[in-house]
Design a protein around this motif. Structure first.
Motif, PDB file in Angstrom:
ATOM      1  N   GLN A  18       0.821  -1.201   0.000  1.00  0.00           N
ATOM      2  CA  GLN A  18       0.000   0.000   0.000  1.00  0.00           C
ATOM      3  C   GLN A  18       0.858   1.254   0.000  1.00  0.00           C
ATOM      4  O   GLN A  18       0.436   2.284  -0.485  1.00  0.00           O
ATOM      5  CB  GLN A  18      -0.911   0.017   1.227  1.00  0.00           C
ATOM      6  CG  GLN A  18      -1.958  -1.071   1.193  1.00  0.00           C
ATOM      7  CD  GLN A  18      -2.756  -1.111   2.489  1.00  0.00           C
ATOM      8  OE1 GLN A  18      -2.424  -0.434   3.450  1.00  0.00           O
ATOM      9  NE2 GLN A  18      -3.796  -1.910   2.514  1.00  0.00           N
ATOM     10  N   GLN A  21       1.308   3.188  -3.309  1.00  0.00           N
ATOM     11  CA  GLN A  21       0.171   3.784  -3.987  1.00  0.00           C
ATOM     12  C   GLN A  21       0.138   5.280  -3.740  1.00  0.00           C
ATOM     13  O   GLN A  21       0.632   5.775  -2.738  1.00  0.00           O
ATOM     14  CB  GLN A  21      -1.127   3.150  -3.491  1.00  0.00           C
ATOM     15  CG  GLN A  21      -1.235   1.683  -3.845  1.00  0.00           C
ATOM     16  CD  GLN A  21      -2.524   1.091  -3.311  1.00  0.00           C
ATOM     17  OE1 GLN A  21      -3.294   1.756  -2.645  1.00  0.00           O
ATOM     18  NE2 GLN A  21      -2.746  -0.168  -3.609  1.00  0.00           N
ATOM     19  N   ARG A  23      -1.795   8.484  -2.724  1.00  0.00           N
ATOM     20  CA  ARG A  23      -2.977   8.880  -1.955  1.00  0.00           C
ATOM     21  C   ARG A  23      -3.591  10.124  -2.581  1.00  0.00           C
ATOM     22  O   ARG A  23      -2.966  10.810  -3.384  1.00  0.00           O
ATOM     23  CB  ARG A  23      -2.580   9.168  -0.504  1.00  0.00           C
ATOM     24  CG  ARG A  23      -2.069   7.923   0.204  1.00  0.00           C
ATOM     25  CD  ARG A  23      -1.495   8.269   1.542  1.00  0.00           C
ATOM     26  NE  ARG A  23      -0.140   8.811   1.358  1.00  0.00           N
ATOM     27  CZ  ARG A  23       0.672   9.142   2.348  1.00  0.00           C
ATOM     28  NH1 ARG A  23       0.270   9.012   3.588  1.00  0.00           N
ATOM     29  NH2 ARG A  23       1.870   9.607   2.113  1.00  0.00           N
ATOM     30  N   ASN A  62       0.272   5.585   5.210  1.00  0.00           N
ATOM     31  CA  ASN A  62      -1.004   6.220   5.544  1.00  0.00           C
ATOM     32  C   ASN A  62      -1.481   5.913   6.962  1.00  0.00           C
ATOM     33  O   ASN A  62      -2.642   6.107   7.287  1.00  0.00           O
ATOM     34  CB  ASN A  62      -2.097   5.880   4.532  1.00  0.00           C
ATOM     35  CG  ASN A  62      -3.065   7.032   4.362  1.00  0.00           C
ATOM     36  OD1 ASN A  62      -2.681   8.197   4.428  1.00  0.00           O
ATOM     37  ND2 ASN A  62      -4.326   6.716   4.141  1.00  0.00           N
ATOM     38  N   TRP A  91       1.289  14.618   5.567  1.00  0.00           N
ATOM     39  CA  TRP A  91       1.448  13.298   4.968  1.00  0.00           C
ATOM     40  C   TRP A  91       2.907  13.129   4.582  1.00  0.00           C
ATOM     41  O   TRP A  91       3.423  13.869   3.750  1.00  0.00           O
ATOM     42  CB  TRP A  91       0.592  13.157   3.707  1.00  0.00           C
ATOM     43  CG  TRP A  91      -0.870  13.257   3.926  1.00  0.00           C
ATOM     44  CD1 TRP A  91      -1.742  12.230   4.182  1.00  0.00           C
ATOM     45  CD2 TRP A  91      -1.671  14.442   3.881  1.00  0.00           C
ATOM     46  NE1 TRP A  91      -3.016  12.722   4.299  1.00  0.00           N
ATOM     47  CE2 TRP A  91      -3.005  14.077   4.119  1.00  0.00           C
ATOM     48  CE3 TRP A  91      -1.387  15.798   3.662  1.00  0.00           C
ATOM     49  CZ2 TRP A  91      -4.043  14.999   4.146  1.00  0.00           C
ATOM     50  CZ3 TRP A  91      -2.418  16.715   3.699  1.00  0.00           C
ATOM     51  CH2 TRP A  91      -3.728  16.311   3.936  1.00  0.00           C
ATOM     52  N   GLU A  97       4.628   9.143  -4.581  1.00  0.00           N
ATOM     53  CA  GLU A  97       4.150  10.518  -4.397  1.00  0.00           C
ATOM     54  C   GLU A  97       5.284  11.528  -4.596  1.00  0.00           C
ATOM     55  O   GLU A  97       5.063  12.612  -5.131  1.00  0.00           O
ATOM     56  CB  GLU A  97       3.530  10.661  -3.005  1.00  0.00           C
ATOM     57  CG  GLU A  97       2.292   9.816  -2.862  1.00  0.00           C
ATOM     58  CD  GLU A  97       1.901   9.516  -1.434  1.00  0.00           C
ATOM     59  OE1 GLU A  97       0.758   9.057  -1.233  1.00  0.00           O
ATOM     60  OE2 GLU A  97       2.714   9.711  -0.519  1.00  0.00           O
TER      61      GLU A  97
END
Length: 125
Positions: A18, A21, A23, A62, A91, A97
């Protein structure tokens, strides 16, 4: 009593997948470099800053991270600021990202650029 441990272990074992990924961030989130000096004090982009009461820091997976556990670390983050100027949401960015560029670092850039919330990209104008 121990029945709950296995599902929790399975959930935690899937976290690294995860982390890669992207966000979804709000359009008013800015990118910056955050160092928590002594909670709630911090440095944001090299300047003194302060975390708001009730601020939330989410790691690259996250999950919520207690601010004291990040003291002294230099982190590339997306963040939001409340109306009083205190940092509200943070974050910590994962590699996917971080690769999403450009991302505004100032409110002025955010006002000039165009944000596509569907694919989380900014277009300089």
């Amino acid at each position: 009593m121990y029945r709950c441990v296995l599902p929790l272990m399975l959930a935690v074992s899937s976290l690294p997948a995860q982390a890669q990924q992207h966000r979804f961030f709000p359009a008013h989130a800015l990118r910056g470099e955050l160092v928590i000096t002594q909670f709630p004090d911090a440095k944001l982009n090299g300047k003194p800053a302060r975390l708001a009461p009730g601020s939330r820091i989410k790691g690259d997976t996250n999950l919520w991270i207690p601010p004291a556990g990040l003291t002294g670390q230099k982190l590339t983050v997306h963040y939001t600021v409340e109306s009083s100027g205190l940092i509200m949401d943070v974050w910590v960015l994962n590699p996917v990202e971080l690769a999403n560029k450009p991302w505004p670092t100032t409110p002025a850039e955010s006002a000039r650029w165009q944000f596509n919330p569907g694919n989380q990209t900014w277009i300089k104008q």
